[in-house]
Scaffold this active site. Structure first.
Site, short mmCIF file in Angstrom:
data_model
loop_
_atom_site.label_atom_id
_atom_site.label_comp_id
_atom_site.label_asym_id
_atom_site.label_seq_id
_atom_site.Cartn_x
_atom_site.Cartn_y
_atom_site.Cartn_z
N ASN A 1 -4.68 -7.97 14.93
CA ASN A 1 -4.24 -7.11 13.84
C ASN A 1 -5.51 -6.59 13.15
O ASN A 1 -6.14 -7.32 12.38
CB ASN A 1 -3.37 -7.94 12.89
CG ASN A 1 -2.90 -7.14 11.70
OD1 ASN A 1 -3.29 -5.99 11.50
ND2 ASN A 1 -2.05 -7.77 10.89
N ARG B 1 -1.26 -5.00 16.88
CA ARG B 1 -0.45 -4.40 15.82
C ARG B 1 -1.02 -3.01 15.53
O ARG B 1 -2.20 -2.86 15.20
CB ARG B 1 -0.52 -5.24 14.56
CG ARG B 1 0.26 -4.59 13.44
CD ARG B 1 -0.24 -5.02 12.09
NE ARG B 1 0.51 -4.33 11.05
CZ ARG B 1 0.09 -4.21 9.81
NH1 ARG B 1 -1.06 -4.73 9.45
NH2 ARG B 1 0.82 -3.57 8.93
N HIS C 1 6.20 -2.14 7.96
CA HIS C 1 6.59 -3.55 8.02
C HIS C 1 7.75 -3.79 9.00
O HIS C 1 8.49 -4.76 8.87
CB HIS C 1 7.04 -4.10 6.65
CG HIS C 1 5.97 -4.12 5.61
ND1 HIS C 1 6.16 -3.62 4.34
CD2 HIS C 1 4.70 -4.59 5.65
CE1 HIS C 1 5.06 -3.78 3.63
NE2 HIS C 1 4.16 -4.37 4.40
N ARG D 1 -0.18 -0.68 -5.79
CA ARG D 1 0.34 0.65 -5.44
C ARG D 1 1.55 0.99 -6.31
O ARG D 1 2.32 0.10 -6.68
CB ARG D 1 0.78 0.68 -3.97
CG ARG D 1 -0.35 0.39 -3.00
CD ARG D 1 0.13 0.41 -1.56
NE ARG D 1 -0.52 -0.62 -0.79
CZ ARG D 1 -0.13 -1.02 0.41
NH1 ARG D 1 0.92 -0.47 0.99
NH2 ARG D 1 -0.78 -1.97 1.05
N GLY E 1 4.19 -12.99 0.94
CA GLY E 1 3.54 -13.79 -0.12
C GLY E 1 4.37 -13.99 -1.38
O GLY E 1 4.60 -15.12 -1.81
N ASN F 1 7.01 -17.16 -2.14
CA ASN F 1 6.42 -18.12 -3.08
C ASN F 1 6.77 -17.96 -4.54
O ASN F 1 6.62 -18.91 -5.32
CB ASN F 1 4.89 -18.05 -2.97
CG ASN F 1 4.39 -18.53 -1.63
OD1 ASN F 1 4.55 -19.69 -1.30
ND2 ASN F 1 3.83 -17.63 -0.84
N GLU G 1 5.01 -12.08 11.76
CA GLU G 1 4.80 -10.84 12.52
C GLU G 1 4.07 -11.10 13.82
O GLU G 1 4.33 -10.46 14.84
CB GLU G 1 4.03 -9.84 11.64
CG GLU G 1 4.89 -9.31 10.50
CD GLU G 1 4.09 -8.71 9.36
OE1 GLU G 1 3.45 -9.49 8.62
OE2 GLU G 1 4.10 -7.49 9.20
#
Ligand code: ADP
Length: 397
Positions: free
Chosen positions: A7, A90, A179, A240, A330, A334, A383
């Site tokens: 990746n 990827r 994704h 973002r 993430g 979590n 992934e």
């Protein structure tokens, strides 16, 4: 059969070597700061972590060094590179050309190059990885797995933007979504966990990482997703902005005297939860500040939860209902309070979270109550495994 998954980012790459006989990760690692004079490799084997400083200028040299560690007798991973049956790469953008993973040949490389205008930072990095493997392990079969491919099942009314149609025809300006590998993995996995056929399920997967997107997966296929032409659209993210009133772009250019590149940087790097809170792009820091009574940290989190729940509601409408909501990546895996905060907005759908079950990190688990009309799960994404499975399937044909 051992498969190497690569990746590549613009100045870094991640790898995993997976034994496909038992889907066990034999080694994994990350090379960071390639070309910056202080590059280093973090190589992990059997839970042990080795940090190896080795300045390199190119992806080729970095990949060469990482491959040497795989055969380094000190770590006992493999004896020879001949043991690597194939490499799965990827690749971020496959445009409209790829609706599934493919074996890499000259035609495919050409098509990935043609998609560079759609992903100017990401696709060149993927190509560097392919070129490096051609040089370092020539003859080994390679497969390209695209982030966009899973979303090619969206209908035109879902992916077209209300702009002059010529921009779609001329440049391919449309919603692509990203994704895809994670959305595919999580939706299949949750169906397995439930013992249900995915063809009977309407799933909304919330991939909440630094980059974040939701996907409505109707009976196994991507029906709609939040990211658009680029990975900037949709829900707000760590740095973002997600969806905005588009005239904000020209407003900033005029009033702050900014160039297009400068606005792009603000929207990509200085917005989202970092932008509103002024604290940090990391949710752990922003949550800590919220607990200290920081009003802007609180505002950033409320805004995030509201927007994520808003898209979940839209996708429930789009699929005529929703059977399962999944949280991954993430933040999704979590951040206990974020999951709870998002679901608080979804009581009208009959969503009810079991606080005790939700009090967990990074574990496959059902977190909704028995009475909840919609099942809610945490499903840690994988992934790399998805890429390795596609690679195995394609090279075995
Ligand atoms: P990427 O999109 O780069 O793969 P991740 O999926 O790793 O990003 O998500 C990064 C975010 O996840 C961080 O900003 C942080 O807020 C959150 N996160 C990661 N690990 C943890 C953890 N152990 N506890 C709480 N939050 C975490």
């Amino acid at each position: 059969m051992k498969i190497l998954v690569l990746n590549c980012g613009s100045s870094s790459f991640k790898y995993q070597l997976i034994d496909m006989d038992n889907e066990k990760v034999l080694a994994k690692g990350t090379y960071e700061r390639i070309g910056e004079g202080n590059s280093f490799l973090t190589h992990k084997v059997n839970g042990e972590k080795y940090v190896l400083e080795n300045p390199v200028d190119s992806h080729k040299d970095a990949i060469d060094f990482a491959l040497k560690q795989l055969t380094n007798p000190e770590y006992k991973v493999i004896d020879s590179l001949d043991e690597i049956s194939a490499v799965g790469h990827r690749i971020v953008h496959g445009g409209e050309k790829f609706n599934k993973s493919v074996l890499i040949d000259d035609e495919v490389i050409k098509a990935i190059k043609e998609c560079i205008p759609l992903a100017p930072l990401h696709n060149p990095a993927g190509l560097l990885g392919i070129e490096a493997c051609q040089k370092e392990i020539p003859g080994v079969k390679m497969v390209a797995v695209f982030d966009t491919a899973f979303h090619q099942t969206m209908k035109k009314e879902q992916y077209i933007y209300p702009l002059p149609y010529e921009y779609y025809e001329k440049y391919g300006v449309r919603k692509y979504g990203f994704h895809g590998t994670s959305h595919m993995y999580v939706s299949r996995r949750v169906a397995e966990m439930m013992g249900e056929d995915i063809k009977n399920l309407r799933i909304i997967n919330c991939h909440l990482g630094q980059g974040a997107s939701l996907c409505a997966i109707k009976y196994g296929e991507s029906y709609d997703t939040t990211m658009g032409l680029t990975p900037l659209g949709g829900i707000p993210m760590c740095t973002r902005c997600g969806d905005l009133d588009p005239s904000i772009v020209t407003f900033l250019m005029k009033n702050e005297n900014m160039t297009a590149d400068e606005v792009e940087k603000v929207l990509n790097k200085k917005s989202g939860v970092l932008g509103i809170s002024g604290v940090s792009p990391d949710f752990r820091d922003v949550e800590a500040e919220k607990s200290n009574g920081n009003e802007r940290a609180c505002l950033a989190i409320e805004n995030y939860n509201y927007n994520v729940a808003g898209f979940i509601s839209k996708f429930a409408m789009a699929m005529d209902g929703v059977d399962v909501i999944t949280f991954t990546a993430g933040i999704g895996e979590n951040q206990i309070k974020i999951r709870k905060g998002i679901c608080e907005h979804l009581k009208f759908l009959g969503v009810e979270i079991d606080d005790e079950a939700n009090n967990v990190r990074s574990e496959e688990r059902l977190i909704s109550t028995k009475n909840s009309k919609v099942k809610v799960y945490i499903v840690p994404t994988n992934e790399e495994l998805m890429i390795a499975r596609d690679t195995k399937e394609l090279i075995s044909k």
